[in-house]
Design a protein around this motif. Structure first.
Motif, PDB file in Angstrom:
ATOM      1  N   THR A  28       0.810  -1.219   0.000  1.00 64.56           N
ATOM      2  CA  THR A  28       0.000   0.000   0.000  1.00 64.56           C
ATOM      3  C   THR A  28       0.834   1.255   0.000  1.00 64.56           C
ATOM      4  O   THR A  28       0.324   2.338  -0.213  1.00 64.56           O
ATOM      5  CB  THR A  28      -0.920   0.033   1.231  1.00 64.56           C
ATOM      6  OG1 THR A  28      -0.119  -0.038   2.418  1.00 64.56           O
ATOM      7  CG2 THR A  28      -1.896  -1.124   1.195  1.00 64.56           C
ATOM      8  N   SER A  29       2.124   1.146   0.271  1.00 60.96           N
ATOM      9  CA  SER A  29       2.994   2.315   0.192  1.00 60.96           C
ATOM     10  C   SER A  29       4.401   1.847  -0.094  1.00 60.96           C
ATOM     11  O   SER A  29       4.798   0.758   0.301  1.00 60.96           O
ATOM     12  CB  SER A  29       2.955   3.110   1.502  1.00 60.96           C
ATOM     13  OG  SER A  29       3.411   2.311   2.566  1.00 60.96           O
ATOM     14  N   PRO A  30       5.197   2.665  -0.786  1.00 64.25           N
ATOM     15  CA  PRO A  30       6.546   2.245  -1.143  1.00 64.25           C
ATOM     16  C   PRO A  30       7.480   2.329   0.045  1.00 64.25           C
ATOM     17  O   PRO A  30       7.229   3.056   1.001  1.00 64.25           O
ATOM     18  CB  PRO A  30       6.935   3.252  -2.224  1.00 64.25           C
ATOM     19  CG  PRO A  30       6.132   4.461  -1.897  1.00 64.25           C
ATOM     20  CD  PRO A  30       4.836   3.947  -1.332  1.00 64.25           C
ATOM     21  N   PRO A  31       8.582   1.595  -0.014  1.00 63.43           N
ATOM     22  CA  PRO A  31       9.556   1.685   1.069  1.00 63.43           C
ATOM     23  C   PRO A  31      10.299   3.007   1.002  1.00 63.43           C
ATOM     24  O   PRO A  31      10.236   3.707  -0.003  1.00 63.43           O
ATOM     25  CB  PRO A  31      10.491   0.503   0.762  1.00 63.43           C
ATOM     26  CG  PRO A  31      10.392   0.333  -0.723  1.00 63.43           C
ATOM     27  CD  PRO A  31       8.970   0.652  -1.055  1.00 63.43           C
ATOM     28  N   PRO A  86      12.804   2.759  -6.164  1.00 65.54           N
ATOM     29  CA  PRO A  86      12.823   3.997  -5.370  1.00 65.54           C
ATOM     30  C   PRO A  86      13.782   5.038  -5.920  1.00 65.54           C
ATOM     31  O   PRO A  86      13.614   6.227  -5.647  1.00 65.54           O
ATOM     32  CB  PRO A  86      13.251   3.511  -3.984  1.00 65.54           C
ATOM     33  CG  PRO A  86      13.898   2.189  -4.207  1.00 65.54           C
ATOM     34  CD  PRO A  86      13.198   1.574  -5.374  1.00 65.54           C
ATOM     35  N   GLU A  87      14.776   4.607  -6.717  1.00 73.85           N
ATOM     36  CA  GLU A  87      15.712   5.579  -7.278  1.00 73.85           C
ATOM     37  C   GLU A  87      15.070   6.452  -8.358  1.00 73.85           C
ATOM     38  O   GLU A  87      15.647   7.466  -8.768  1.00 73.85           O
ATOM     39  CB  GLU A  87      16.943   4.857  -7.858  1.00 73.85           C
ATOM     40  CG  GLU A  87      16.723   4.118  -9.162  1.00 73.85           C
ATOM     41  CD  GLU A  87      16.119   2.721  -8.995  1.00 73.85           C
ATOM     42  OE1 GLU A  87      16.113   1.960  -9.986  1.00 73.85           O
ATOM     43  OE2 GLU A  87      15.654   2.405  -7.876  1.00 73.85           O
ATOM     44  N   ASP A  92      11.003  21.248  -5.032  1.00 76.11           N
ATOM     45  CA  ASP A  92      11.937  20.791  -4.020  1.00 76.11           C
ATOM     46  C   ASP A  92      12.075  19.281  -4.022  1.00 76.11           C
ATOM     47  O   ASP A  92      12.363  18.672  -3.006  1.00 76.11           O
ATOM     48  CB  ASP A  92      11.508  21.294  -2.643  1.00 76.11           C
ATOM     49  CG  ASP A  92      10.034  21.027  -2.388  1.00 76.11           C
ATOM     50  OD1 ASP A  92       9.350  20.608  -3.322  1.00 76.11           O
ATOM     51  OD2 ASP A  92       9.574  21.235  -1.254  1.00 76.11           O
ATOM     52  N   SER A  93      11.873  18.641  -5.151  1.00 74.56           N
ATOM     53  CA  SER A  93      12.011  17.190  -5.211  1.00 74.56           C
ATOM     54  C   SER A  93      12.830  16.794  -6.428  1.00 74.56           C
ATOM     55  O   SER A  93      12.923  17.530  -7.405  1.00 74.56           O
ATOM     56  CB  SER A  93      10.641  16.510  -5.245  1.00 74.56           C
ATOM     57  OG  SER A  93       9.939  16.831  -6.416  1.00 74.56           O
ATOM     58  N   PHE A  94      13.401  15.611  -6.357  1.00 76.03           N
ATOM     59  CA  PHE A  94      14.289  15.126  -7.398  1.00 76.03           C
ATOM     60  C   PHE A  94      14.415  13.623  -7.216  1.00 76.03           C
ATOM     61  O   PHE A  94      14.130  13.083  -6.149  1.00 76.03           O
ATOM     62  CB  PHE A  94      15.670  15.788  -7.277  1.00 76.03           C
ATOM     63  CG  PHE A  94      16.273  15.637  -5.917  1.00 76.03           C
ATOM     64  CD1 PHE A  94      17.071  14.546  -5.612  1.00 76.03           C
ATOM     65  CD2 PHE A  94      15.997  16.555  -4.916  1.00 76.03           C
ATOM     66  CE1 PHE A  94      17.596  14.371  -4.342  1.00 76.03           C
ATOM     67  CE2 PHE A  94      16.515  16.393  -3.636  1.00 76.03           C
ATOM     68  CZ  PHE A  94      17.317  15.298  -3.348  1.00 76.03           C
ATOM     69  N   SER A  95      14.865  12.933  -8.239  1.00 73.94           N
ATOM     70  CA  SER A  95      15.118  11.502  -8.122  1.00 73.94           C
ATOM     71  C   SER A  95      16.617  11.265  -8.014  1.00 73.94           C
ATOM     72  O   SER A  95      17.429  12.022  -8.559  1.00 73.94           O
ATOM     73  CB  SER A  95      14.564  10.759  -9.340  1.00 73.94           C
ATOM     74  OG  SER A  95      15.304  11.077 -10.508  1.00 73.94           O
ATOM     75  N   ASP A  96      16.976  10.195  -7.326  1.00 73.54           N
ATOM     76  CA  ASP A  96      18.390   9.834  -7.244  1.00 73.54           C
ATOM     77  C   ASP A  96      18.960   9.577  -8.633  1.00 73.54           C
ATOM     78  O   ASP A  96      20.121   9.895  -8.911  1.00 73.54           O
ATOM     79  CB  ASP A  96      18.557   8.589  -6.371  1.00 73.54           C
ATOM     80  CG  ASP A  96      18.310   8.866  -4.894  1.00 73.54           C
ATOM     81  OD1 ASP A  96      18.298  10.056  -4.513  1.00 73.54           O
ATOM     82  OD2 ASP A  96      18.130   7.903  -4.131  1.00 73.54           O
ATOM     83  N   TRP A  97      18.155   8.977  -9.491  1.00 72.76           N
ATOM     84  CA  TRP A  97      18.618   8.682 -10.850  1.00 72.76           C
ATOM     85  C   TRP A  97      18.990   9.969 -11.580  1.00 72.76           C
ATOM     86  O   TRP A  97      20.054  10.066 -12.208  1.00 72.76           O
ATOM     87  CB  TRP A  97      17.525   7.930 -11.622  1.00 72.76           C
ATOM     88  CG  TRP A  97      17.994   7.322 -12.905  1.00 72.76           C
ATOM     89  CD1 TRP A  97      18.416   6.037 -13.107  1.00 72.76           C
ATOM     90  CD2 TRP A  97      18.073   7.970 -14.182  1.00 72.76           C
ATOM     91  NE1 TRP A  97      18.762   5.842 -14.424  1.00 72.76           N
ATOM     92  CE2 TRP A  97      18.562   7.017 -15.113  1.00 72.76           C
ATOM     93  CE3 TRP A  97      17.800   9.252 -14.640  1.00 72.76           C
ATOM     94  CZ2 TRP A  97      18.773   7.307 -16.457  1.00 72.76           C
ATOM     95  CZ3 TRP A  97      18.010   9.551 -15.983  1.00 72.76           C
ATOM     96  CH2 TRP A  97      18.486   8.587 -16.875  1.00 72.76           C
TER      97      TRP A  97
END
Length: 726
Positions: A8-11, A210-211, A270-275
């Motif tokens: 129900t939610s990502p780690p 998650p990346e 204010d968000s970004f992906s690790d990739w």
């Protein structure tokens, strides 16, 4: 191992950036063949049943009655050019999982028939909502076991900030293929259906990767608790774009005619992906500023500041180009196989001119820009520049809206923008007034059709929405004007230079947003206002369009600041002057409330020599009159110029569903409007297309013809020509 049936939610995301992998599309997807579909009858209950073996749907490239009606030279399919007033449905998660209710379930299963009965020829509807699984057994992605992740029962699940656990869950049974059924139902009605696809929200894919997930600097996911609206945001410029591409191909195969990407394409500021952090650092050699800020506060508080950190702006410009590349990649890949499939995407911030996270290049690489009525007037999208600087003059809202519609249209090489009406228009007059103004710019008026317009909404039976009578009249207007506007593109005469490069450079200075407005954007608004009021064709050119080819056919060029031009652009401008074009460089303080009117008068005097030579012009009528000038592709030796003219629209109200209060009275009919033109442009014949009335033409001794437009309430469309060119 992730339990896909119960997650129900990502780690939590990894706190450290991971090296961006370089994955081929084949390796990323390991795709199998296309999925078939079953067409079932019997309404929603039948749609929910597991599909049985059936052949894949046959895709119609163009609805048969429309084939061949568009003149040559159009770069959009006929069905889209002709659908000038489509319907905008939602029919989303609530409709699916709520208990069956008369009228609503039938609409979900028979939307094409319902919209056809209202008079529309095309419509938008959901095909995937935020955080929901695909509503069809998609081939992408594969699960850890190498099998299709979505052959099993799928989530129809949408969260919101009031209920983080979801509005409700409904299993879409294994094998059920809702988009194939939607495409088949539309085909049976000879309608075109556009899929509203929530491209960046996918909770199960986020759990696997998650990346790829956009997160804030402290490492948390950008999920419902943070964003407060829709769900987990995935950066779609990561390898996730291959998953989206596969799903777009699957939707096209199932008979959908286009896709509609809404909302802000740029990940929240204010968000970004690790990739993407790893990819940015690998390709630029620079540290990604957001990933290395202790709290992110010096960057994420940009909207309460007056300028941008140069390092952060560099990241933003890099990221917006990655988004443009992804949009171009999707469009090229899908249209190679499905040439009549249309891409509509939001450029939410562009009409407000201010923020650097949206680019005119996005409009260039897609088919049509999704816009809204009042985006250009939103304080947030202008970085609150007038609230933070109360000494600045505030442009009139109707000028900002007209300029916003023009910039998105012209960034798309003149292709019509897809302008959503907003959730509710109070009556027939407001609906036709709104539609007429959008059509006057050569754009498409996308009318919201509230899902519950036929039945009482159980949450609030008294909630008002756009009346059915208003929708019917708007769709009838669209059907009448579709053949008139199809294939037309803006006439070139006056070009205004909108330099994103020059704006961005100012944004990093002290009081950068103010500086951008006083030196670049206010002069642009002023020039647009003067030329609109003078009734001549106005066009915006961006930095990529300021070339010899981009200025071909223009007679007037307005520059907010000539010093901002590159050496190559300076050379282009010099050649434009040498060829007889007039160049006007701003030298007035339009932003000063005490100087605004004086500056406008001086600018009007400066452009008058060119204005007097305009090949076509509108005069008279209300001061807030707006108009477009659209050229149809030549048909042999015949030429046709279409001049849509809107009445004053400052009284029109776009309201939220359920909003009440006084309803504005419409403006009085527009009178005294005249159109004059050079007969060499289109011959000496004129017809008003809304009424079908042929207009008496007066010939002048200078070879120019003129007509007086009969009084009109909302919109007049004067069609010039079809005679052999003199």
């Amino acid at each position: 191992m992730v339990d896909h049936a119960h997650t129900t939610s990502p780690p939590p995301a990894s706190a450290g950036a991971q090296q961006a992998p370089h994955v081929s599309r084949r390796a990323a997807l390991r795709l199998t063949g296309a999925v078939g579909a079953t067409v079932l009858s019997g309404g929603l209950a039948a749609w929910a049943a597991p599909a049985m073996a059936a052949p894949a749907p046959t895709r119609r490239r163009v609805p048969a009655p429309w084939r061949g009606l568009v003149a040559g030279g159009s770069d959009l399919p006929a069905w889209f050019e002709l659908s000038r007033v489509p319907a905008h449905l939602h029919l989303g998660a609530r409709t699916w999982w709520n208990s069956p209710q008369p009228g609503r379930d039938e609409l979900f299963a028979n939307a094409g028939a319902a919209m056809k009965e209202l008079g529309a020829t095309a419509y938008v509807r959901f095909v995937k909502q935020p955080d929901c699984d695909p509503w069809w057994p998609s081939a992408a992605p594969l699960g850890p076991d190498g099998e299709r992740l979505f052959d099993e029962d799928r989530w129809n699940y949408w969260t919101n900030n009031n209920n983080p656990n979801g509005w409700g869950r409904k299993w879409v049974p294994a094998g059920t293929d809702l988009p194939a059924l939607m495409g088949a139902e539309a085909a049976a009605q000879n309608m075109s259906v556009i899929g509203y696809y929530s491209y960046e929200y996918d909770r199960r894919v986020a759990a696997e990767h998650p990346e790829w997930v956009a997160r804030v600097p402290d490492g948390e996911f950008n999920d419902v608790a943070y964003r407060g609206v829709l769900g987990t945001v995935i950066d779609f410029t990561t390898p996730f774009r291959e998953i989206v591409l596969q799903r777009l191909l699957e939707l096209a195969e199932r008979g959908l005619h286009g896709v509609y990407f809404d909302r802000q394409l740029f990940p929240p500021w204010d968000s970004f992906s690790d990739w993407s952090v790893a990819e940015y650092e690998r390709t630029t050699g620079r540290a990604a500023p957001m990933a290395h800020a202790p709290s992110g506060s010096e960057y994420i508080d940009w909207f309460s500041q007056d300028s941008y950190h140069p390092d952060y702006l560099h990241w933003v410009v890099w990221k917006r180009e990655q988004i443009a590349d992804t949009l171009a990649y999707w469009r090229a890949a899908v249209r190679e196989t499905y040439p009549d499939f249309v891409f509509i995407a939001s450029v939410t911030h562009l009409p407000a001119l201010t923020r650097p996270d949206t680019s005119t290049r996005w409009a260039e690489v897609i088919d049509s820009v999704k816009g809204e009525t009042e985006l250009a007037t939103h304080n947030f999208l202008r970085n609150f520049v007038f609230e933070h600087n109360p000494d600045l003059a505030v442009p009139e809202a109707h000028e900002l809206m007209g300029l916003g519609w023009t910039v998105v249209r012209d960034a798309s090489a003149g292709r019509p923008a897809f302008i959503w009406s907003g959730t509710s228009l109070p009556n027939v007059a407001h609906t036709l007034g709104w539609a007429g103004t959008v059509l006057a710019y050569g754009n498409i008026a996308d009318v919201e059709v509230y899902d519950f317009w036929q039945t009482a909404d159980p949450m609030d039976p008294a909630r008002p929405f756009t009346p059915e009578s208003a929708m019917r009249e708007a769709f009838a207007l669209g059907q009448k004007l579709g053949p008139v506007l199809a294939g037309t593109r803006p006439v070139r005469f006056a070009a205004l230079h909108f330099s994103e490069r020059a704006r961005d450079a100012r944004l990093t200075a002290a009081s950068g947003t103010r500086k951008a407005w006083t030196e670049q954007l206010w002069p642009l608004v002023a020039a647009f206002s003067v030329l609109r009021s003078d009734g001549v064709p106005v066009h915006l050119v961006n930095d990529r369009q300021l070339t010899d080819e981009g200025l071909a056919g223009f007679r007037l060029l307005f520059l907010p600041d000539e010093d901002d031009l590159t050496d190559d652009e300076q050379a282009v401008v010099q050649r434009f002057r040498a060829s007889g074009g007039q160049v006007v460089v701003n030298e007035w303080d339009h932003h000063d409330p005490e100087q605004t009117e004086v500056a406008a008068a001086a600018l009007r005097a400066a452009v008058e020599p060119a204005v007097a030579t305009s090949p076509v012009r509108v005069t008279g009528g209300p001061e807030a009159r707006h108009q477009g000038f659209l050229a149809a592709p030549p048909e042999g030796t015949k030429r046709r110029i279409v001049v849509p003219i809107s009445n004053d629209f400052t009284w029109i109200q776009v309201r939220a569903i359920g909003e009440t209060g006084p309803i504005n009275e419409p403006a009085p009919p527009a009178t005294g409007v005249r159109v004059e033109w050079d007969v060499k442009l289109a011959g000496a014949r004129a017809v008003e297309a809304v009424s079908g009335q042929q207009l008496p033409v007066t010939m002048g001794s200078d070879g120019r013809a003129s007509v007086t437009v009969p009084p009109f309430d909302h919109l007049a469309v004067v069609v010039l020509g079809t005679d052999d060119r003199a």
